[in-house]
Design an enzyme around this catalytic site. Structure first.
Site, PDB file in Angstrom:
ATOM      1  N   GLU A 140      56.528  68.259 -13.398  1.00 44.82           N
ATOM      2  CA  GLU A 140      57.749  68.785 -13.910  1.00 44.82           C
ATOM      3  C   GLU A 140      58.959  68.634 -12.737  1.00 44.82           C
ATOM      4  O   GLU A 140      58.622  68.558 -11.738  1.00 44.82           O
ATOM      5  CB  GLU A 140      57.694  70.103 -14.136  1.00 44.82           C
ATOM      6  CG  GLU A 140      56.720  70.561 -15.269  1.00 44.82           C
ATOM      7  CD  GLU A 140      56.016  72.131 -15.408  1.00 44.82           C
ATOM      8  OE1 GLU A 140      56.667  72.688 -14.614  1.00 44.82           O
ATOM      9  OE2 GLU A 140      55.156  72.353 -15.928  1.00 44.82           O
ATOM     10  N   LYS A 142      61.556  69.706 -10.179  1.00 41.83           N
ATOM     11  CA  LYS A 142      61.686  71.090  -9.533  1.00 41.83           C
ATOM     12  C   LYS A 142      63.224  71.326  -9.782  1.00 41.83           C
ATOM     13  O   LYS A 142      63.870  70.914  -9.010  1.00 41.83           O
ATOM     14  CB  LYS A 142      61.292  71.012  -8.122  1.00 41.83           C
ATOM     15  CG  LYS A 142      61.364  72.292  -7.421  1.00 41.83           C
ATOM     16  CD  LYS A 142      60.624  72.343  -6.013  1.00 41.83           C
ATOM     17  CE  LYS A 142      60.503  73.733  -5.734  1.00 41.83           C
ATOM     18  NZ  LYS A 142      61.671  74.717  -5.411  1.00 41.83           N
ATOM     19  N   ASP A 144      66.537  73.076  -9.375  1.00 37.02           N
ATOM     20  CA  ASP A 144      67.156  73.644  -8.242  1.00 37.02           C
ATOM     21  C   ASP A 144      68.207  74.807  -8.811  1.00 37.02           C
ATOM     22  O   ASP A 144      69.291  74.900  -8.973  1.00 37.02           O
ATOM     23  CB  ASP A 144      68.190  72.702  -7.588  1.00 37.02           C
ATOM     24  CG  ASP A 144      68.470  73.361  -6.277  1.00 37.02           C
ATOM     25  OD1 ASP A 144      67.890  74.288  -5.894  1.00 37.02           O
ATOM     26  OD2 ASP A 144      68.965  72.471  -5.452  1.00 37.02           O
ATOM     27  N   TYR A 250      65.118  76.795 -18.605  1.00 32.97           N
ATOM     28  CA  TYR A 250      64.154  75.865 -19.115  1.00 32.97           C
ATOM     29  C   TYR A 250      62.861  76.765 -18.657  1.00 32.97           C
ATOM     30  O   TYR A 250      62.667  77.264 -17.693  1.00 32.97           O
ATOM     31  CB  TYR A 250      63.776  74.510 -18.060  1.00 32.97           C
ATOM     32  CG  TYR A 250      64.872  73.488 -18.881  1.00 32.97           C
ATOM     33  CD1 TYR A 250      65.364  73.306 -20.185  1.00 32.97           C
ATOM     34  CD2 TYR A 250      65.418  72.456 -17.802  1.00 32.97           C
ATOM     35  CE1 TYR A 250      65.901  72.499 -20.906  1.00 32.97           C
ATOM     36  CE2 TYR A 250      66.035  71.544 -18.607  1.00 32.97           C
ATOM     37  CZ  TYR A 250      66.505  71.351 -19.634  1.00 32.97           C
ATOM     38  OH  TYR A 250      67.295  70.339 -20.312  1.00 32.97           O
ATOM     39  N   LYS A 343      58.973  67.399  -2.711  1.00 32.74           N
ATOM     40  CA  LYS A 343      60.380  67.470  -2.473  1.00 32.74           C
ATOM     41  C   LYS A 343      60.981  66.068  -2.017  1.00 32.74           C
ATOM     42  O   LYS A 343      60.406  65.281  -1.551  1.00 32.74           O
ATOM     43  CB  LYS A 343      60.676  68.550  -1.229  1.00 32.74           C
ATOM     44  CG  LYS A 343      60.247  69.968  -1.279  1.00 32.74           C
ATOM     45  CD  LYS A 343      60.951  70.624  -2.531  1.00 32.74           C
ATOM     46  CE  LYS A 343      62.402  71.266  -2.047  1.00 32.74           C
ATOM     47  NZ  LYS A 343      62.244  72.434  -1.227  1.00 32.74           N
ATOM     48  N   CYS A 437     101.848  52.298   7.336  1.00 33.40           N
ATOM     49  CA  CYS A 437     100.236  51.469   6.919  1.00 33.40           C
ATOM     50  C   CYS A 437      99.918  51.112   8.443  1.00 33.40           C
ATOM     51  O   CYS A 437     100.432  50.353   9.087  1.00 33.40           O
ATOM     52  CB  CYS A 437     100.767  50.535   6.210  1.00 33.40           C
ATOM     53  SG  CYS A 437      99.181  49.501   5.740  1.00 33.40           S
ATOM     54  N   CYS A 440      99.775  47.000   7.799  1.00 32.24           N
ATOM     55  CA  CYS A 440     100.953  46.363   7.880  1.00 32.24           C
ATOM     56  C   CYS A 440     102.198  46.983   8.181  1.00 32.24           C
ATOM     57  O   CYS A 440     103.334  46.388   8.356  1.00 32.24           O
ATOM     58  CB  CYS A 440     101.206  45.597   6.120  1.00 32.24           C
ATOM     59  SG  CYS A 440     101.918  47.018   5.162  1.00 32.24           S
ATOM     60  N   CYS A 455     100.697  52.985   0.917  1.00 32.68           N
ATOM     61  CA  CYS A 455     101.515  51.796   1.702  1.00 32.68           C
ATOM     62  C   CYS A 455     102.304  51.365   0.603  1.00 32.68           C
ATOM     63  O   CYS A 455     102.153  50.786  -0.559  1.00 32.68           O
ATOM     64  CB  CYS A 455     100.477  50.908   2.394  1.00 32.68           C
ATOM     65  SG  CYS A 455     101.325  49.239   2.569  1.00 32.68           S
ATOM     66  N   CYS A 461     101.118  43.779   2.282  1.00 29.94           N
ATOM     67  CA  CYS A 461     100.191  44.149   3.134  1.00 29.94           C
ATOM     68  C   CYS A 461      98.800  43.315   2.897  1.00 29.94           C
ATOM     69  O   CYS A 461      98.142  43.235   1.835  1.00 29.94           O
ATOM     70  CB  CYS A 461      99.935  45.661   2.684  1.00 29.94           C
ATOM     71  SG  CYS A 461      98.722  46.466   3.570  1.00 29.94           S
TER      72      CYS A 461
END
Ligand code: IVH
Length: 698
Positions: A140, A142, A144, A250, A343, A437, A440, A455, A461
């Protein structure tokens, strides 16, 4: 839907009660019948929706019946039973939670972190049982979330408690009753006198996202992850708040069972199936493995689908499936000898933010990128993470030198989750956003509501040029084989190309001069470029990289206007007529199409031979789907989403990304979520994958 229910729907027009001499109402026979029928319809619909994932009525119908039930209960409280579906909306607030002593302690699990750990576990099991055959394991995910115990007596939910310290937990009955998929009454004819169901309460990832979005909008606390959000929701003294949070449950085992009707099973997996038959929600990903090889295959399978699941998991639980073997194995201190939690590698780790650099994207967006002390997280070593934008940097309150928590979940780009303020060094420095920028030197501006700074250099650029060419060559665009990101950078750095159109003028002699480029690769690349010239109008439109014109919008534009010329001449009003195109996108398209430099590039591409079949040829106007607005959602298993899209488009349908009242049809694959729900709410026709495939075949 039950026949009786349909009948009732026609007959019933709202509560009406006979009044007694004292002025209070007493429900008559017909009203009692009505009440019971509403109750069983609501139970059935909730079961279909939340447990079977197969709703038969729109949400609006469920809500309507629920309102009728609540109205009946308000007028005639004597009708209300402890398992009334009305309790799903929450009840009176408590002043505190009472303590509950678990009849059987709620244990925890031993953890394993490697295949060796699992092998050692299996060996311990075999040694203890003096067995050499393969062991069968119930497998199954696990989950959390938070462990809870739910007690049913005579099939009715009477008590629910948190795990607490394993011996004593808190009474959270009112809260658990509001969890959408927890049945208030068990189904079926063979129900144990008393059944303690154990399982996990969690929040779906979807639900978590929308909860946080709402919290943000209201200026309230956002939750760090679905687990914290689920814990917060379960801890509410006011169950109405819990009811408003997207919790799910569940079941994964049974605790106390008396009356013995389900104690006859010989395996854990059979027991779960029986519990499922009683209407208890089970995790669909559970399975059985014969021996350690199959068990490890299951582990890999779940690890690979972890990101696609709509709930967080942090590993896999393996349980010796045979219940008599479980009894023989017994327990050590707080954990059973017959189970192990295998895990996954941690998805969050702590590291140090060494510096922040600013990257310039295709549309000029400036993204702060965290340079990190390399750290192993989510199975790989991470040394960069995105900080998204200025607002995010502010929200995190992060400085260079800080210790930060990094999260890397699956293939998602690593994120900085939070700052560990206690570890901030004295010399931590602020993150300063550039006003020019970094590539450029053009001005950087932030307009309107946008969170991103951009920019203003456009194609001047170099960074934007590189990204635009990468996008042009990418798979969903012109799909130029042999032209990867690194090569694009090399070509721009060597000033061999400046725009995507320049690709079509590259020569063999230029390419072979490049570092790490053999003659064969150069020839292949030229062939790839040649091949890519034959494209489609939607792909070409998408390849131009107009801001916010994704694949779906490009397709809609092509279907609407049929030719590139008409799109390039369209004014904003005509552009807004296209599905999915609003003011902002229309503005982006209009600006793009009225920029001389862009038009010159497009013209150069056409001259070089970029071509596509005329769009009309693909449309059969008398086709059933012609002109229909279709939304694809969920996972399709027999064909890819983009294949399905292409085929639908070739039949003249318009494929849109979102469900609205304008949608004609929704194709729902597996795990379809909010879009399917919305389609049901709006009463839009829904097809499953099978129906679509059949339709294509017909
Ligand atoms: S069985 C004695 N099955 O993991 C067996 N637990 O570390 C006890 N958990 O407190 C639990 N998914 O909250 C079991 N499929 C699953 C689980 C599961 C998550 C949690 C549960 C428990 C913790 C133990």
């Amino acid at each position: 839907m039950k026949e009786g229910n349909t009948k009732n729907k026609q007959r019933y027009t709202g509560p009406s009660f006979s009044s007694s001499a004292l002025g209070s109402f007493v429900a008559d026979h017909q009203q009692i019948q009505k009440y019971n029928s509403l109750k069983s319809s609501l139970e059935e619909f909730a079961h279909q929706y939340y447990v079977l994932d197969d709703p038969t009525v729109p949400d609006a119908e469920y809500d309507r019946l629920m309102r009728q039930l609540i109205a009946l209960e308000e007028i005639a409280p004597e009708l209300k039973t402890p398992d009334s579906p009305s309790q799903k909306v929450g009840g009176k607030a408590l002043s505190k939670f009472e303590q509950v002593t678990h009849e059987l302690p709620m244990l925890s699990l031993d953890n394993g972190f490697s295949a060796d750990d699992f092998a050692a576990f299996e060996q311990r099991v075999k040694d203890r049982l003096i067995l050499s055959d393969n062991i069968e394991f119930a497998c199954e995910p696990k989950l959390d979330g938070l462990a809870v115990s739910i007690i049913y007596e005579g099939g009715v939910l009477v008590k629910a408690a948190t795990r607490g310290d394993g011996q004593v937990g808190e009474n959270i009955t009112e809260n658990v009753k509001t969890i959408a998929n927890v049945p208030l009454r068990l189904r079926g004819s063979v129900i144990p006198e008393k059944l303690e169901v154990r399982g996990e309460v969690f929040m779906t990832k979807d639900g978590f996202e929308s909860l946080n979005k709402g919290q943000k909008e209201k200026g309230e606390k956002v939750f760090a992850n679905p687990r914290n959000a689920a814990a917060g929701a379960l801890r509410q003294l006011d169950s109405k708040i819990t009811a408003s949070r997207p919790l799910r449950f569940y079941a994964y085992s049974a605790g106390v069972i008396s009356g013995d009707t389900i104690a006859q099973e010989t395996t854990h997996s059979e027991r779960l199936i029986k519990m499922g038959e009683m209407g208890l929600p089970l995790c669909k990903e559970s399975d059985v493995a014969n021996g350690s090889i199959e068990a490890m295959q299951y582990f890999e399978k779940i690890a690979s689908m972890r990101n696609r699941l709509n709930y967080d998991i942090d590993g896999v639980v393996f349980k010796v499936n045979d219940l008599s073997l479980q009894i023989r194995l017994g327990f050590v201190s707080k954990a059973p000898r017959w189970a192990i939690a295998q895990k996954f590698p941690a998805q969050e780790e702590i590291t140090v933010l060494k510096d922040v650099e600013f990257q310039v994207g295709r549309t000029g967006a400036i993204t702060p990128v965290a340079r990190l002390e390399p750290v192993f997280v989510g199975g790989v070593t991470v040394s960069n993470a995105t900080l998204h934008n200025q607002d995010e940097v502010q929200r995190l309150g992060v400085k260079v030198g800080d210790s930060v928590i990094i999260r890397r979940a699956g293939d998602v780009i690593p994120q900085v989750v939070s700052v560990v303020l206690e570890r901030r060094p004295d010399d931590a420095r602020d993150i300063v956003f550039p006003s020019n920028c970094p590539i450029c030197s053009s001005e950087v501006i932030r307009t309107g509501e946008e969170a991103v700074a951009r920019c203003t250099g456009g194609m001047k650029c170099e960074a934007q040029r590189k990204e635009a060419i990468k996008h042009f060559a990418s798979r969903k665009a012109l799909d130029i084989e042999g032209l990867g990101d690194k090569l694009v950078e090399q070509l721009v750095d060597q000033t061999l190309i400046n725009t995507p159109a320049d690709l079509f003028h590259l020569t063999l002699s230029q390419l072979v001069e490049l570092e790490r480029m053999g003659k064969k690769s150069a020839v292949n690349l030229l062939q790839g470029i040649e091949k890519a010239k034959a494209t489609t109008l939607p792909k070409f439109l998408y390849s131009l990289g107009i801001r916010e014109v994704g694949e779906a919008t490009a397709r809609n534009l092509a279907m609407h206007f049929l030719t590139f010329e008409s799109i390039s001449h369209a004014d904003k009003e005509r552009l807004i007529d296209v599905d999915d195109v609003g003011e902002v996108v229309a503005d982006n398209i209009f600006k793009f199409m009225n920029d001389e430099q862009n038009l010159a590039i497009v013209e150069e591409m056409m001259k070089a031979g970029v071509n596509w079949p005329s769009v009309e040829q693909n449309i059969s106007s008398d086709h059933l789907l012609s002109g229909k607005i279709i939304v694809l959602t969920g996972t399709l298993s027999t064909l890819s989403r983009s294949e399905a899209k292409d085929r639908l488009m070739s039949l003249g349908a318009k494929v849109s990304g979102s469900v609205s009242a304008k949608t004609d049809l929704v194709i729902a694959g597996e795990k379809a979520g909010s879009k399917l729900k919305k389609a049901n709410e709006l009463g839009i026709e829904v097809w499953g994958e099978e129906q679509l495939v059949e339709f294509f075949a017909s």
